[in-house]
Motif scaffolding. Structure first.
Motif, PDB file in Angstrom:
ATOM      1  N   ASN A  65       0.827  -1.215   0.000  1.00  0.00           N
ATOM      2  CA  ASN A  65       0.000   0.000   0.000  1.00  0.00           C
ATOM      3  C   ASN A  65       0.860   1.263   0.000  1.00  0.00           C
ATOM      4  N   MET A  92       2.410   1.648  -3.477  1.00  0.00           N
ATOM      5  CA  MET A  92       1.490   2.121  -4.514  1.00  0.00           C
ATOM      6  C   MET A  92       0.932   3.516  -4.208  1.00  0.00           C
ATOM      7  N   GLY A  93       1.288   4.064  -3.065  1.00  0.00           N
ATOM      8  CA  GLY A  93       0.794   5.404  -2.712  1.00  0.00           C
ATOM      9  C   GLY A  93      -0.609   5.392  -2.144  1.00  0.00           C
ATOM     10  N   LYS A 140       3.306   5.714 -11.862  1.00  0.00           N
ATOM     11  CA  LYS A 140       2.092   4.901 -12.023  1.00  0.00           C
ATOM     12  C   LYS A 140       1.787   4.589 -13.489  1.00  0.00           C
ATOM     13  N   GLU A 141       2.246   5.465 -14.387  1.00  0.00           N
ATOM     14  CA  GLU A 141       2.055   5.203 -15.820  1.00  0.00           C
ATOM     15  C   GLU A 141       2.772   3.928 -16.250  1.00  0.00           C
ATOM     16  N   PHE A 165      -0.642  -3.111 -11.545  1.00  0.00           N
ATOM     17  CA  PHE A 165      -0.853  -3.550 -10.158  1.00  0.00           C
ATOM     18  C   PHE A 165      -2.037  -4.509 -10.081  1.00  0.00           C
ATOM     19  N   PRO A 184      -4.199  -6.019  -7.097  1.00  0.00           N
ATOM     20  CA  PRO A 184      -4.406  -6.066  -5.647  1.00  0.00           C
ATOM     21  C   PRO A 184      -4.778  -7.482  -5.197  1.00  0.00           C
ATOM     22  N   PHE A 242      -8.675  -9.087  -6.074  1.00  0.00           N
ATOM     23  CA  PHE A 242      -9.058  -8.065  -7.056  1.00  0.00           C
ATOM     24  C   PHE A 242     -10.583  -7.881  -7.058  1.00  0.00           C
ATOM     25  N   HIS A 258     -10.294   0.658 -17.541  1.00  0.00           N
ATOM     26  CA  HIS A 258      -8.920   0.745 -17.028  1.00  0.00           C
ATOM     27  C   HIS A 258      -7.946   1.252 -18.102  1.00  0.00           C
ATOM     28  N   SER A 270      -5.410   4.344 -17.935  1.00  0.00           N
ATOM     29  CA  SER A 270      -3.968   4.041 -17.949  1.00  0.00           C
ATOM     30  C   SER A 270      -3.163   5.063 -18.744  1.00  0.00           C
ATOM     31  N   GLN A 325      -5.962  -6.768 -16.394  1.00  0.00           N
ATOM     32  CA  GLN A 325      -5.987  -5.310 -16.195  1.00  0.00           C
ATOM     33  C   GLN A 325      -4.612  -4.796 -15.746  1.00  0.00           C
ATOM     34  N   ALA A 326      -3.867  -5.644 -15.031  1.00  0.00           N
ATOM     35  CA  ALA A 326      -2.516  -5.214 -14.611  1.00  0.00           C
ATOM     36  C   ALA A 326      -1.588  -5.077 -15.828  1.00  0.00           C
ATOM     37  N   LEU A 356      -2.540  -4.189 -18.850  1.00  0.00           N
ATOM     38  CA  LEU A 356      -3.127  -3.277 -19.845  1.00  0.00           C
ATOM     39  C   LEU A 356      -2.201  -2.167 -20.343  1.00  0.00           C
ATOM     40  N   LYS A 396      -9.888  11.774 -17.992  1.00  0.00           N
ATOM     41  CA  LYS A 396      -9.924  10.759 -16.930  1.00  0.00           C
ATOM     42  C   LYS A 396     -11.070  11.025 -15.967  1.00  0.00           C
ATOM     43  N   GLY A 455     -12.818  -2.432  -2.357  1.00  0.00           N
ATOM     44  CA  GLY A 455     -11.437  -2.560  -2.842  1.00  0.00           C
ATOM     45  C   GLY A 455     -11.284  -2.194  -4.308  1.00  0.00           C
ATOM     46  N   LEU A 485      -8.565   0.372  -5.398  1.00  0.00           N
ATOM     47  CA  LEU A 485      -7.127   0.090  -5.468  1.00  0.00           C
ATOM     48  C   LEU A 485      -6.634  -0.024  -6.910  1.00  0.00           C
ATOM     49  N   ALA A 505      -4.322   2.795  -8.785  1.00  0.00           N
ATOM     50  CA  ALA A 505      -2.998   2.365  -9.245  1.00  0.00           C
ATOM     51  C   ALA A 505      -2.722   2.939 -10.629  1.00  0.00           C
ATOM     52  N   ARG A 506      -3.761   3.454 -11.257  1.00  0.00           N
ATOM     53  CA  ARG A 506      -3.613   4.093 -12.569  1.00  0.00           C
ATOM     54  C   ARG A 506      -3.055   5.504 -12.389  1.00  0.00           C
ATOM     55  N   PRO A 507      -2.485   6.066 -13.463  1.00  0.00           N
ATOM     56  CA  PRO A 507      -1.985   7.450 -13.334  1.00  0.00           C
ATOM     57  C   PRO A 507      -3.135   8.451 -13.199  1.00  0.00           C
ATOM     58  N   ARG A 531      -5.715  11.860  -6.950  1.00  0.00           N
ATOM     59  CA  ARG A 531      -6.856  11.626  -6.065  1.00  0.00           C
ATOM     60  C   ARG A 531      -7.958  12.655  -6.301  1.00  0.00           C
ATOM     61  N   ALA A 539      -6.641   2.252   1.418  1.00  0.00           N
ATOM     62  CA  ALA A 539      -6.647   0.793   1.525  1.00  0.00           C
ATOM     63  C   ALA A 539      -7.488   0.419   2.728  1.00  0.00           C
TER      64      ALA A 539
END
Lengths: 313, 267
Positions: free
Chosen positions: A58, A61-62, A84-85, A89, A91, A94, A109, A113, A156-157, A159, B2, B91, B94, B98-100, B103, B265
């Motif tokens: 966690n 991944m920020g 992150k680009e 990931f 989780p 999922f 997603h 991305s 999706q991870a 992608l 986005k 969840g 998450l 995790a994408r660019p 927040r 999380a």
């Protein structure tokens, strides 16, 4: 872009604790954890339940913040968009949007991305083939089995064509065939030069897939290193000889070694420190040494030994 | 782009929410209540009691519309608070975060989705208002835009407050707080409160709460017989709406500030 000499992942004395009550009691989750994952390697992140793996993931991944210490991913702070680009990931467990089917979920997603695909539908179709979900592409994800959801999570991870894959329990919920598919997929990604950081409870898999392992317990780093080094027990060797006289056997046993007689050879297991003395004694007394090698332990044995040792301390 | 993707996906989630279905059912009950009253009064109207029946009908239509607009406040608050809490609990957040994606972009997408939902809601209530008045044979005094824009600004305020509270509280608690504040506001508008509560209590409440009697005056569109909106110049509308948008913006920025620092999380 940061130079590629920086590690893919770096933790420097990262600590994190959780407030247990309003009174301010704190439960330490990570205590000054430091490790590095080099680019292009497949690294296992191991530890028993509650060891601090998910907390570390966690922070990485920020999703949450460390109380102290520093962490970096691909040379950037955790949560930095530039990092992150380039991260894929998965989780643990999922989760998905109930109202979407696999294709719509992957499209969602993909558009987040930032990856520019000439033909998104073809890219998604290829990924679904890769994780063997192509025949279920139109089915709502809520109707998927646990294993199918996990495979969709892996899709999706992948992608964004990531440089670094962070996989939290990638084989969770999969049957043996599914686990093998994931293992093969990880090996293929490794061959493509991707960095993979994965946590798993299936140590035998980690042993086969990973180049390195990082083991934590009770929020502390207890071992990190190359998989071959970790698995080479380090304190025992096995010497195989063609024949061993009874007098010599007694002498060997007196030195603390174990003797296993087999049909046409004898195995002697002794401490590494006595390796030279044992070999010389055997050689000078007429036994022909067929092989001498350090004893390899399984990752599971080593892990249990370390964790038990940590628990006892 | 986005933000729009998050908004579009969240809007899809709203359309599949069981709580929203339950609120839709309540909406239907309030609408049928208004419809029943219109037909009842029409049936009872004679040449001698026409004026009295018209007043009764307008009163009851107003009540139905007030209930429908009031339900909108709760829907906006719930949608805003639950859209974040449910993502953290399940969840799903998450893989998304995790994408660019910043927040604040995630939160802005959620807020935009709530506004999309509430725009449809406000337009639906406007349509129902028009329908009930037409069925009752009553003239339509009010500017149509006000019946959409004013409630929408109000929903934007409650959604922002709920989003702010939802960053650190359970959505059930959030909706309870919003319902309590709405009750206080409704009570403050009653003649009893206006006459009996001392000014030193009323004034701070008017300033602190998204109070409706000062600028975002509910009576402008609730009390339809007065054709109230026609009495105000456009600058007045502009001031009122700017105040409302400002109120919403402040709470939305507070929500972003809190969401920025919290752990997303679960557990």
């Amino acid at each position: 872009m940061k130079p590629v000499t920086t590690p893919a992942i770096e933790f420097r004395a990262v600590s994190k604790s959780f407030r247990r009550s309003f009174a301010g009691d704190k439960l330490p989750a990570l205590s000054s954890v430091s490790f590095q994952v080099a680019r292009g390697e497949v690294c296992a992140f191991l530890g028993p339940n509650g060891a601090g793996k998910s907390t570390s993931m966690n922070i990485l991944m920020g999703f949450s913040y460390a109380d102290s210490g520093e962490a970096s991913v691909l040379g950037y702070l955790p949560g930095d968009l530039r990092a992150k680009e380039r991260i894929g990931f998965l989780p643990e467990n999922f989760a998905f949007y109930q109202h979407l089917d696999a294709e719509a979920l992957l499209k969602f997603h993909l558009s987040l991305s930032g990856r520019k695909a000439d033909n998104p539908s073809v890219l998604i179709a290829d990924l679904l083939v890769k994780v063997k979900l192509d025949s279920y592409r139109g089915l709502k994800v809520r109707k998927y089995s646990r294993g199918m959801v996990q495979r969709l999570g892996i899709a999706q991870a992948l992608l964004g064509d990531p440089e670094l894959l962070v996989l939290d329990e990638p084989t969770s919920g999969l049957d043996p065939a599914g686990r093998k598919d994931v293992r093969d997929l990880i090996m293929a990604l490794k061959a493509e030069g991707k960095t993979i950081f994965l946590s798993s409870h299936l140590l035998s898999e980690a042993e086969h897939i990973c180049d390195r392992a990082i083991i934590i317990d009770q929020g502390k780093l207890i071992r990190a290193g190359d998989m071959h080094e970790l698995l080479a027990d380090g304190d025992r060797v096995e010497i195989v000889v063609d024949q061993l006289s009874e007098v010599l056997e007694q002498a060997v046993k007196l030195g603390g070694a174990f003797v296993h007689r087999e049909a046409n050879r004898t195995r002697i297991i002794g401490e590494t420190a006595q390796k030279r003395a044992l070999a010389e004694m055997l050689w000078t007394n007429g036994s022909d040494i067929l092989s001498l090698a350090p004893i390899k332990t399984s990752l599971e044995e080593m892990f249990l030994k370390l964790v038990e040792k940590g628990g006892a301390e | 782009m986005k933000i729009r993707t998050v908004a579009h996906n969240s809007f899809g989630s709203f359309l599949h929410s069981k709580v929203h279905y339950a609120m839709g059912l309540l909406f239907l009950v309030f609408f049928l209540f208004g419809l029943f009253n219109v037909y009842s009064f029409k049936h009872m109207t004679t040449a001698s009691n026409a004026l009295q029946m018209q007043q009764h009908m307008m009163h009851d239509i107003s009540n139905s519309i007030v209930l429908l607009y009031g339900l909108g406040n709760l829907l906006a608050a719930w949608a805003a608070a639950d859209s974040i809490a449910s993502e953290i609990k399940s969840g799903t957040i998450l893989a998304v975060m995790a994408r660019p994606l910043h927040r604040w972009q995630f939160l802005a997408g959620k807020y935009l989705a709530v506004l999309m939902l509430m725009s449809i809601y406000a337009m639906t209530v406007f349509g129902i208002t028009y329908l009930l008045l037409s069925l009752g044979g009553q003239p339509f005094y009010i500017s149509g835009w006000a019946l959409v824009i004013y409630p929408l600004v109000r929903y934007a305020i409650w959604a922002a407050i709920a989003m702010f509270l939802g960053t650190f509280l359970n959505p059930i608690i959030v909706i309870s707080i919003v319902a309590f504040l709405l009750s206080v506001i409704a009570f403050m508008s009653t003649p009893m409160a206006v006459n009996r509560i001392p000014a030193w209590i009323q004034m701070p409440l008017h300033v602190a709460l998204p109070m409706t009697t000062v600028v975002l005056d509910e009576s402008r569109f609730f009390n339809m017989t007065q054709a109230a909106l026609h009495r105000y110049p456009w600058t007045d509308h502009l001031t009122a709406l700017t105040y409302g948008i400002d109120y919403a913006l402040v709470f939305f920025l507070l929500a972003i500030a809190l969401f920025q620092r919290r752990s997303i999380a679960c557990g």
